[in-house]
Design an enzyme around this catalytic site. Sequence first.
Site: not given
Length: 154
Positions: A106, A118
Site C-alpha cells: 500500500e 514502484y
Amino acid sequence: MDSSVRPMKEDDLEAIMKIEHASFPTPWSQRSFESELRDNEYARYFCLLDQNKVIGYMGIWFILEEGHITNVAIAPEHRGRRLGEFMMRTIMRQMLSEGMERMTLEVRESNLSAQRLYERLGFVMAGRRKGYYSDNQEDALIMWVELDSLDAKA
C-alpha cells in the site's frame, strides 16, 4: 556505488528507528520491529548499507507464494540516488529465487515519488483502501507485481 543489502539484525534498530522517524508521520515503535524480527515467522526484514552504514530498510511478510511489503524507507539524506530501487530490486530477485511469485504493498495516494519507483519496478495499481492512514485518513493505493516479470523490467 558501495551499497549492499543484508538481513536486518536487532543491532540495526537504532539506525532503523532514526530512518523510521524521519520517514513516516506515524512511525513504528522499536518494540514493533523487535517483535517482527523475533516472533513473526513470516517476516523478512532487510537493511540497505552504504559504506557499511544502514541507510535504508524494507520489510516483507512472506506468506505462501506472496509477499506483502510492510515498510520501505531510505534515510532522507540518501534519497534521490535510486538506492531504494537498488534495494528493492535486490530483495525482489532474492525473494523470487526463494519461491515468492508476487508482491503487494500500500502506498499513500499523495506519495507520487514512491508510486513512480514502484511503477519502475513493475508494480501496477490494483485497488484503493479508503481512509487507510490513521494520521490523516488518506487513501492507500494497492499495488501488485508479478516477480516473474522482474528481469524484463531491469
